[in-house]
Design a protein around this motif. Structure first.
Motif, PDB file in Angstrom:
ATOM      1  N   ASP A   1      61.012  44.359  66.766  1.00 21.52           N
ATOM      2  CA  ASP A   1      61.744  44.941  67.905  1.00 21.52           C
ATOM      3  C   ASP A   1      63.228  44.592  67.870  1.00 21.52           C
ATOM      4  N   GLY A   2      63.712  43.966  66.773  1.00 24.92           N
ATOM      5  CA  GLY A   2      65.138  43.704  66.595  1.00 24.92           C
ATOM      6  C   GLY A   2      65.606  42.339  67.051  1.00 24.92           C
ATOM      7  N   ALA A   3      64.718  41.503  67.564  1.00 27.12           N
ATOM      8  CA  ALA A   3      65.123  40.162  68.024  1.00 27.12           C
ATOM      9  C   ALA A   3      65.131  39.195  66.849  1.00 27.12           C
ATOM     10  N   PRO A   4      66.065  38.220  66.833  1.00 18.33           N
ATOM     11  CA  PRO A   4      66.085  37.232  65.747  1.00 18.33           C
ATOM     12  C   PRO A   4      64.905  36.272  65.873  1.00 18.33           C
TER      13      PRO A   4
ATOM     14  N   SER B   1      53.021  36.004  54.860  1.00 19.76           N
ATOM     15  CA  SER B   1      51.923  36.894  55.228  1.00 19.76           C
ATOM     16  C   SER B   1      52.265  37.772  56.420  1.00 19.76           C
ATOM     17  N   GLU B   2      53.338  37.452  57.156  1.00 19.80           N
ATOM     18  CA  GLU B   2      53.719  38.229  58.344  1.00 19.80           C
ATOM     19  C   GLU B   2      54.746  39.308  58.041  1.00 19.80           C
ATOM     20  N   LEU B   3      55.241  39.358  56.822  1.00 17.51           N
ATOM     21  CA  LEU B   3      56.243  40.375  56.497  1.00 17.51           C
ATOM     22  C   LEU B   3      55.605  41.758  56.578  1.00 17.51           C
ATOM     23  N   GLY B   4      56.275  42.646  57.222  1.00 17.37           N
ATOM     24  CA  GLY B   4      55.747  44.004  57.401  1.00 17.37           C
ATOM     25  C   GLY B   4      56.540  44.703  58.483  1.00 17.37           C
TER      26      GLY B   4
ATOM     27  N   LEU C   1      64.527  39.373  56.811  1.00 19.05           N
ATOM     28  CA  LEU C   1      63.509  38.324  56.894  1.00 19.05           C
ATOM     29  C   LEU C   1      63.381  37.755  58.298  1.00 19.05           C
ATOM     30  N   PHE C   2      64.521  37.551  58.972  1.00 22.69           N
ATOM     31  CA  PHE C   2      64.517  36.801  60.230  1.00 22.69           C
ATOM     32  C   PHE C   2      64.831  37.672  61.433  1.00 22.69           C
TER      33      PHE C   2
ATOM     34  N   LEU D   1      59.155  30.582  55.812  1.00 20.44           N
ATOM     35  CA  LEU D   1      60.586  30.628  55.519  1.00 20.44           C
ATOM     36  C   LEU D   1      61.314  30.283  56.816  1.00 20.44           C
ATOM     37  N   VAL D   2      62.114  29.206  56.796  1.00 21.85           N
ATOM     38  CA  VAL D   2      62.824  28.722  57.981  1.00 21.85           C
ATOM     39  C   VAL D   2      64.308  28.903  57.763  1.00 21.85           C
TER      40      VAL D   2
END
Length: 587
Positions: free
Chosen positions: A386-389, A396-399, A381-382, A358-359
């Motif tokens: 640690d709170g950085a955009p 697969s990296e969502l978590g 999502l983005f 997702l871009v």
């Protein structure tokens, strides 16, 4: 006196002698069959020499008793104990009760006279006479009244009462005299354990037939002499005293209170059913009346807008009153279609697994049409843990913190349907409130049922509370109520779903690019409604008709991919996205 009774009388001294020997000899204990019949510890050398009971029947069947006990206190205990039968279990739910009243004691030769009446233990009540360090032989006179020993039987009355015995020591002789004050029709007696059918040593009627005479030679500890005397009808007017015994069977009895509670439960359930029907029935009536208004292609020139401008996430929350996984998935697709992000399907042959990136795309200033929950979803999502955009993310990296942020998205979706005027209150709050109230009521019903079952015959009332609580918890899922506006929007939405299910291209044939735009605009709604394969027929051959149409402006497939593969790609993307959201435990 029958021959059998005579034989019983001859054998009884031998039986008593053997029983006493078995107590005194080691390694020869005799275990009683029932706890209630368990003999008390024998007092060494103590015994009842003679137990003479004079029983006089009075009005109401009250028996006035004078019992003269010649007792050998050689054991030095200084007290004697007599156990009276004060209750008999007639059935599983009812007891016959014998009331022992006005118990007093006297002694002409210095024996004990202090009377203590113990509490009823199962079916027995113990009377203890003490008050001195008596030794040797003394006479103690017990006087008391017995109620409930006379009962109507057939055409007459009958006295049946364990009149003598119940001592913790052997009895040499027991003698009972029944003074009826009227002609006695018949007499009988039984000796031994309380349930014994063995006749006593001797029974007869006096010469004027107003007296019954009963004799028993030798009674073992805790044995009784039960006397029976048949009387003419209405000679005393005595009636048995009965009480309802509290058991599991009686705890759940049907009575006025429990019937009232059950009727109240029925009325409550009917009222709840009517209330839910009125709440939900309005939606059904409005849908039936106005669904056709949304069953068309909402196309105006080159613009495609769903009925009432409803977003996919809003539709999902409106229909089932829950902000769930599929609503978030459809919102992600909608954000891509509206140009806020790009979905890139990775080449499985290269990466070795099926995944999507997702871009995030930059929107021109002043062209921000995001609702609150959509903005929160983009941030979820983005944004890194640690709170950085971050510019992009793989499914697969969502978590990590994604679950926490999704909870905020879900809450904002509920707030949104209230802001739109479709619900008066947040559906999740209404549902939770009724469910919690129902569970609390069920818990109180369980505790109440246990308490009532242990102490009363009203346990069915507690059971009614349990059912009412469970019904309330279940009905809580149906309690969120749409407003009139919400019902109207729902009707238009249902009509719009019918249009998508048919997969018709409005206005006949459209140019490939316009067909792709139409397909893309309504695809997020097809995701919510679960009709993606049918709706994908709209663009299945668009790639063959228009150059450069092997991808969508918001969805890019791997090499050798074209729009004929899109239905399958979107199906797997939807499943993968929903799975990633579910695994993050956000919903």
């Amino acid at each position: 006196m029958s021959g059998y009774a005579a034989l019983s009388g001859l054998l009884r001294p031998l039986t008593a002698s053997l029983a006493i020997s078995s107590v005194l000899l080691p390694f020869a204990p005799a275990a009683p069959a029932h706890a209630a019949d368990r003999p008390r510890t024998l007092r060494a050398a103590e015994r009842v020499l003679k137990d003479e009971v004079a029983l006089t029947l009075g009005p109401g069947g009250v028996a006035r008793v004078r019992e003269t006990v010649s007792y050998d206190f050689s054991g030095g205990s200084g007290s004697l104990e007599r156990t009276f039968v004060t209750r008999q279990h007639e059935s599983i739910t009812r007891d016959r009760v014998f009331r022992l009243e006005k118990v007093r004691a006297s002694s002409p030769d210095g024996g004990p006279t202090k009377v203590t009446v113990g509490g009823e233990q199962d079916t027995r009540t113990t009377v203890t006479v003490s008050g001195g360090a008596a030794s040797g032989r003394h006479t103690v006179i017990l006087e008391y009244d017995v109620r409930g020993a006379v009962a109507p039987v057939g055409s007459g009355e009958e006295l049946q009462w364990p009149a003598a015995g119940g001592w913790g020591v052997p009895v040499d002789e027991a003698r009972v005299t029944v003074n009826a004050g009227t002609a006695i029709r018949s007499v009988n007696c039984f000796a031994g354990p309380l349930e014994s059918a063995v006749g006593c040593t001797q029974f007869s009627m006096g010469h004027v037939r107003t007296q019954g005479l009963f004799v028993q030679q030798q009674l073992l500890p805790d044995e009784y002499l039960t006397v029976v005397a048949g009387l003419p009808p209405a000679s005393t007017g005595g009636k048995p005293i009965t009480e309802r015994r509290h058991t599991v069977a009686t705890a759940f009895s049907v009575n006025g209170i429990t019937v009232g509670a059950l009727l109240g439960l029925v009325l409550l359930l009917l009222g709840g059913f009517v209330g839910i029907y009125l709440l939900r029935g309005r939606d059904a009536r409005v849908v039936e009346k106005k669904a056709a208004e949304g069953d068309h292609a909402p196309v105006a020139g080159d613009h495609f807008e769903p009925p009432d401008g409803v977003r996919p996430g809003q539709i999902g929350t409106l229909i089932d009153e829950q902000a769930d996984v599929i609503d978030v998935t459809a919102t992600i697709v909608d954000l891509a279609v509206r140009g806020h992000l790009l979905i890139e399907e990775e080449d499985r042959n290269v990466t070795g697994r099926l995944d999507w990136a997702l871009v995030r795309l930059d929107r021109p200033a002043g062209n921000d049409d995001l609702l609150t929950y959509e903005r929160l979803l983009l941030e979820a999502l983005f944004t890194t843990p640690d709170g950085a955009p971050r510019p992009s993310v793989r499914l697969s990296e969502l978590g990590g913190t994604f679950a926490t942020r999704l909870a905020r998205v879900r809450s904002a979706m509920y707030d949104d349907v209230v802001e739109q005027g479709w619900f008066a209150r947040r559906p999740d709050t209404v549902r939770s409130r009724w469910t919690v109230l129902g569970l609390v009521l069920t818990g109180l019903g369980v505790l109440g049922t246990v308490a009532l079952a242990l102490t009363t015959d009203l346990a069915l009332a507690g059971l009614a509370v349990i059912i009412a609580g469970a019904a309330m918890a279940y009905a809580g899922q149906y309690m969120p109520a749409k407003t009139a506006r919400g019902s109207t929007v729902l009707a238009h939405t249902i009509g719009f779903r019918a249009f998508l299910e048919r997969g018709e291209v409005p206005g006949g044939e459209l140019p490939s690019q316009q067909r792709i735009a139409l397909f893309s605009r309504f695809l997020p709604y097809a995701v919510v409604f679960g009709v993606v394969p049918k709706w994908a027929e709209v663009v299945k051959d668009a790639g063959e008709r228009a150059a450069g149409a092997d991808n969508l402006y918001w969805y890019e497939g791997p090499a050798e991919w074209d729009l004929s593969n899109f239905a399958e790609s979107m199906r797997t993307f939807t499943l993968a996205t929903s799975g990633s959201i579910s695994q993050s435990r956000g919903l």
